[in-house]
Design a protein around this motif. Structure first.
Motif, PDB file in Angstrom:
ATOM      1  N   GLU A   1      16.470-113.680 -55.474  1.00  0.00           N
ATOM      2  CA  GLU A   1      16.493-112.389 -54.909  1.00  0.00           C
ATOM      3  C   GLU A   1      15.883-111.900 -53.084  1.00  0.00           C
ATOM      4  O   GLU A   1      14.597-113.427 -53.443  1.00  0.00           O
ATOM      5  CB  GLU A   1      15.723-110.878 -55.644  1.00  0.00           C
ATOM      6  N   PHE A   2      15.797-111.546 -52.419  1.00  0.00           N
ATOM      7  CA  PHE A   2      14.570-111.226 -51.616  1.00  0.00           C
ATOM      8  C   PHE A   2      13.705-110.316 -51.732  1.00  0.00           C
ATOM      9  O   PHE A   2      13.352-110.104 -52.423  1.00  0.00           O
ATOM     10  CB  PHE A   2      15.142-110.349 -50.251  1.00  0.00           C
ATOM     11  N   VAL A   3      12.249-110.976 -51.349  1.00  0.00           N
ATOM     12  CA  VAL A   3      10.902-110.556 -51.576  1.00  0.00           C
ATOM     13  C   VAL A   3      10.411-110.315 -50.121  1.00  0.00           C
ATOM     14  O   VAL A   3      10.090-109.057 -49.887  1.00  0.00           O
ATOM     15  CB  VAL A   3      10.055-111.931 -52.307  1.00  0.00           C
ATOM     16  N   ALA A   4      10.313-111.059 -49.519  1.00  0.00           N
ATOM     17  CA  ALA A   4       9.643-110.909 -47.994  1.00  0.00           C
ATOM     18  C   ALA A   4      10.176-111.605 -46.577  1.00  0.00           C
ATOM     19  O   ALA A   4      10.458-112.673 -46.784  1.00  0.00           O
ATOM     20  CB  ALA A   4       8.004-110.088 -47.881  1.00  0.00           C
TER      21      ALA A   4
ATOM     22  N   ASP B   1      11.546-103.396 -52.137  1.00  0.00           N
ATOM     23  CA  ASP B   1      10.735-102.466 -52.638  1.00  0.00           C
ATOM     24  C   ASP B   1       9.753-102.773 -53.428  1.00  0.00           C
ATOM     25  O   ASP B   1       8.927-102.117 -53.791  1.00  0.00           O
ATOM     26  CB  ASP B   1      12.175-101.132 -53.055  1.00  0.00           C
ATOM     27  N   SER B   2      10.446-103.383 -54.091  1.00  0.00           N
ATOM     28  CA  SER B   2      10.165-103.302 -55.532  1.00  0.00           C
ATOM     29  C   SER B   2       8.652-104.154 -55.061  1.00  0.00           C
ATOM     30  O   SER B   2       7.651-103.820 -55.996  1.00  0.00           O
ATOM     31  CB  SER B   2      10.235-104.478 -57.076  1.00  0.00           C
ATOM     32  N   VAL B   3       8.261-105.302 -54.190  1.00  0.00           N
ATOM     33  CA  VAL B   3       7.257-105.421 -54.000  1.00  0.00           C
ATOM     34  C   VAL B   3       5.981-105.225 -52.634  1.00  0.00           C
ATOM     35  O   VAL B   3       4.805-105.220 -52.043  1.00  0.00           O
ATOM     36  CB  VAL B   3       6.933-106.793 -53.472  1.00  0.00           C
ATOM     37  N   LYS B   4       7.200-103.821 -51.719  1.00  0.00           N
ATOM     38  CA  LYS B   4       6.205-103.205 -51.102  1.00  0.00           C
ATOM     39  C   LYS B   4       4.768-102.398 -50.962  1.00  0.00           C
ATOM     40  O   LYS B   4       4.901-101.441 -52.474  1.00  0.00           O
ATOM     41  CB  LYS B   4       7.905-101.699 -50.551  1.00  0.00           C
TER      42      LYS B   4
ATOM     43  N   THR C   1      17.885-109.774 -44.837  1.00  0.00           N
ATOM     44  CA  THR C   1      17.221-110.450 -46.870  1.00  0.00           C
ATOM     45  C   THR C   1      18.027-110.871 -47.202  1.00  0.00           C
ATOM     46  O   THR C   1      17.815-111.013 -48.747  1.00  0.00           O
ATOM     47  CB  THR C   1      16.690-109.101 -46.562  1.00  0.00           C
ATOM     48  N   ALA C   2      19.196-111.408 -47.248  1.00  0.00           N
ATOM     49  CA  ALA C   2      20.190-111.686 -47.883  1.00  0.00           C
ATOM     50  C   ALA C   2      19.973-113.625 -47.827  1.00  0.00           C
ATOM     51  O   ALA C   2      19.373-114.461 -47.042  1.00  0.00           O
ATOM     52  CB  ALA C   2      21.609-111.981 -47.587  1.00  0.00           C
ATOM     53  N   TYR C   3      20.489-114.094 -49.056  1.00  0.00           N
ATOM     54  CA  TYR C   3      19.434-115.484 -49.694  1.00  0.00           C
ATOM     55  C   TYR C   3      20.309-116.849 -48.925  1.00  0.00           C
ATOM     56  O   TYR C   3      20.335-117.698 -48.339  1.00  0.00           O
ATOM     57  CB  TYR C   3      19.181-116.231 -50.838  1.00  0.00           C
ATOM     58  N   ARG C   4      21.571-116.070 -49.026  1.00  0.00           N
ATOM     59  CA  ARG C   4      22.725-116.537 -48.434  1.00  0.00           C
ATOM     60  C   ARG C   4      22.550-116.788 -46.918  1.00  0.00           C
ATOM     61  O   ARG C   4      23.106-117.747 -46.247  1.00  0.00           O
ATOM     62  CB  ARG C   4      24.096-116.506 -48.717  1.00  0.00           C
ATOM     63  N   GLU C   5      21.642-116.256 -46.163  1.00  0.00           N
ATOM     64  CA  GLU C   5      21.777-116.421 -44.618  1.00  0.00           C
ATOM     65  C   GLU C   5      20.812-116.787 -43.738  1.00  0.00           C
ATOM     66  O   GLU C   5      19.963-117.816 -43.214  1.00  0.00           O
ATOM     67  CB  GLU C   5      21.206-115.016 -44.444  1.00  0.00           C
ATOM     68  N   TYR C   6      19.965-118.028 -44.891  1.00  0.00           N
ATOM     69  CA  TYR C   6      18.513-118.817 -44.820  1.00  0.00           C
ATOM     70  C   TYR C   6      19.141-120.291 -45.737  1.00  0.00           C
ATOM     71  O   TYR C   6      20.083-120.367 -46.371  1.00  0.00           O
ATOM     72  CB  TYR C   6      17.169-118.272 -46.074  1.00  0.00           C
ATOM     73  N   ASP C   7      18.534-121.324 -45.096  1.00  0.00           N
ATOM     74  CA  ASP C   7      18.530-122.434 -45.749  1.00  0.00           C
ATOM     75  C   ASP C   7      17.273-122.891 -45.170  1.00  0.00           C
ATOM     76  O   ASP C   7      16.146-122.366 -45.467  1.00  0.00           O
ATOM     77  CB  ASP C   7      19.832-122.949 -44.341  1.00  0.00           C
TER      78      ASP C   7
END
Length: 125
Positions: free
Chosen positions: A46-49, A62-65, A107-113
Protein backbone atom coordinates in the motif's frame (compact mmCIF):
# COMPACT_ATOMS: atom_id res chain seq x y z
CA UNK A 1 17.69 0.84 -13.57
CA UNK A 2 17.84 2.68 -10.25
CA UNK A 3 19.27 0.91 -7.22
CA UNK A 4 17.50 1.72 -3.98
CA UNK A 5 18.55 0.70 -0.48
CA UNK A 6 16.31 1.33 2.49
CA UNK A 7 17.46 1.56 6.09
CA UNK A 8 16.31 2.80 9.47
CA UNK A 9 13.66 0.27 10.37
CA UNK A 10 13.45 -1.40 13.74
CA UNK A 11 11.35 -2.50 16.67
CA UNK A 12 9.77 0.32 18.66
CA UNK A 13 6.90 0.86 21.06
CA UNK A 14 3.71 2.60 20.11
CA UNK A 15 4.12 6.36 20.18
CA UNK A 16 7.78 6.27 19.23
CA UNK A 17 9.44 7.72 16.15
CA UNK A 18 11.62 6.32 13.40
CA UNK A 19 13.30 7.86 10.39
CA UNK A 20 13.64 5.72 7.31
CA UNK A 21 16.23 6.47 4.66
CA UNK A 22 16.51 5.38 1.06
CA UNK A 23 19.79 5.70 -0.79
CA UNK A 24 19.48 5.86 -4.56
CA UNK A 25 22.11 5.25 -7.19
CA UNK A 26 22.34 4.38 -10.85
CA UNK A 27 19.95 5.81 -13.37
CA UNK A 28 18.98 9.47 -13.12
CA UNK A 29 16.32 10.52 -10.64
CA UNK A 30 16.02 14.01 -12.10
CA UNK A 31 12.37 14.89 -12.53
CA UNK A 32 11.03 11.74 -10.94
CA UNK A 33 8.71 11.41 -8.00
CA UNK A 34 9.83 9.08 -5.24
CA UNK A 35 7.51 7.17 -2.98
CA UNK A 36 7.28 5.06 0.13
CA UNK A 37 5.08 2.00 0.27
CA UNK A 38 4.56 -0.67 2.88
CA UNK A 39 3.41 -4.25 3.01
CA UNK A 40 2.17 -6.11 6.05
CA UNK A 41 1.99 -9.92 6.12
CA UNK A 42 -0.94 -11.20 4.09
CA UNK A 43 -1.79 -7.77 2.77
CA UNK A 44 -1.26 -6.00 -0.50
CA UNK A 45 1.47 -3.38 -0.83
CA UNK A 46 0.00 0.00 0.00
CA UNK A 47 0.93 3.59 -0.65
CA UNK A 48 2.35 5.62 2.23
CA UNK A 49 3.75 8.86 0.80
CA UNK A 50 5.21 10.41 -2.32
CA UNK A 51 7.23 13.50 -3.12
CA UNK A 52 7.91 15.26 -6.39
CA UNK A 53 11.41 15.93 -7.70
CA UNK A 54 11.41 19.50 -6.39
CA UNK A 55 9.79 18.55 -3.12
CA UNK A 56 7.03 21.02 -3.79
CA UNK A 57 4.33 18.40 -4.08
CA UNK A 58 3.69 15.66 -1.59
CA UNK A 59 0.95 13.10 -1.09
CA UNK A 60 0.13 10.97 1.94
CA UNK A 61 -2.13 8.09 2.72
CA UNK A 62 -4.92 9.14 5.05
CA UNK A 63 -3.70 6.65 7.64
CA UNK A 64 -0.36 8.45 8.04
CA UNK A 65 -1.32 12.06 7.36
CA UNK A 66 -0.14 14.31 10.17
CA UNK A 67 2.21 11.67 11.57
CA UNK A 68 4.61 10.92 8.70
CA UNK A 69 6.70 13.37 6.68
CA UNK A 70 8.42 12.54 3.42
CA UNK A 71 11.44 14.50 2.24
CA UNK A 72 14.32 14.17 -0.17
CA UNK A 73 17.82 15.49 -0.66
CA UNK A 74 18.53 15.45 -4.37
CA UNK A 75 22.15 16.44 -3.97
CA UNK A 76 22.69 13.30 -1.89
CA UNK A 77 20.13 11.25 -3.85
CA UNK A 78 18.44 10.37 -0.59
CA UNK A 79 14.79 9.91 0.30
CA UNK A 80 13.50 10.01 3.87
CA UNK A 81 10.39 9.16 5.82
CA UNK A 82 10.04 10.63 9.28
CA UNK A 83 7.49 8.58 11.19
CA UNK A 84 6.10 9.93 14.45
CA UNK A 85 3.43 8.66 16.83
CA UNK A 86 3.84 5.15 15.48
CA UNK A 87 1.00 2.70 15.91
CA UNK A 88 0.95 -1.10 15.86
CA UNK A 89 -0.93 -0.95 12.56
CA UNK A 90 2.12 0.75 11.01
CA UNK A 91 3.98 -2.56 11.33
CA UNK A 92 5.12 -3.60 7.85
CA UNK A 93 8.05 -3.83 5.52
CA UNK A 94 8.64 -0.37 4.08
CA UNK A 95 9.87 0.10 0.52
CA UNK A 96 11.02 3.09 -1.46
CA UNK A 97 10.47 3.30 -5.19
CA UNK A 98 10.71 5.62 -8.18
CA UNK A 99 7.73 6.51 -10.34
CA UNK A 100 7.80 5.12 -13.86
CA UNK A 101 7.27 8.51 -15.46
CA UNK A 102 8.58 11.96 -14.52
CA UNK A 103 6.68 15.02 -13.35
CA UNK A 104 3.70 13.26 -11.79
CA UNK A 105 2.79 12.39 -8.21
CA UNK A 106 0.92 9.10 -8.10
CA UNK A 107 -0.10 6.64 -5.42
CA UNK A 108 -0.54 3.23 -7.08
CA UNK A 109 2.36 0.86 -6.53
CA UNK A 110 2.02 -0.49 -10.09
CA UNK A 111 3.07 2.95 -11.32
CA UNK A 112 6.43 2.67 -9.61
CA UNK A 113 9.51 0.63 -10.34
CA UNK A 114 13.06 0.20 -9.06
CA UNK A 115 12.01 -1.14 -5.67
CA UNK A 116 14.45 -1.52 -2.83
CA UNK A 117 14.71 -4.63 -0.65
CA UNK A 118 12.67 -3.08 2.13
CA UNK A 119 13.22 -2.36 5.80
CA UNK A 120 11.13 -3.89 8.58
CA UNK A 121 9.23 -1.63 10.96
CA UNK A 122 7.62 -3.30 13.94
CA UNK A 123 5.56 -1.32 16.43
CA UNK A 124 4.58 -3.03 19.65
CA UNK A 125 1.58 -2.01 21.71
Amino acid sequence: QVQLVESGGGLVQAGASLRLSCAASGRSLVGYTMGWFRQAPGKEREFVAAISWSGGRTSYADSVKGRFTISRDNAKTMLYLQMNSLKPEDTAVYYCARDLVPNVVRTAYREYDSWGQGTQVTVSS
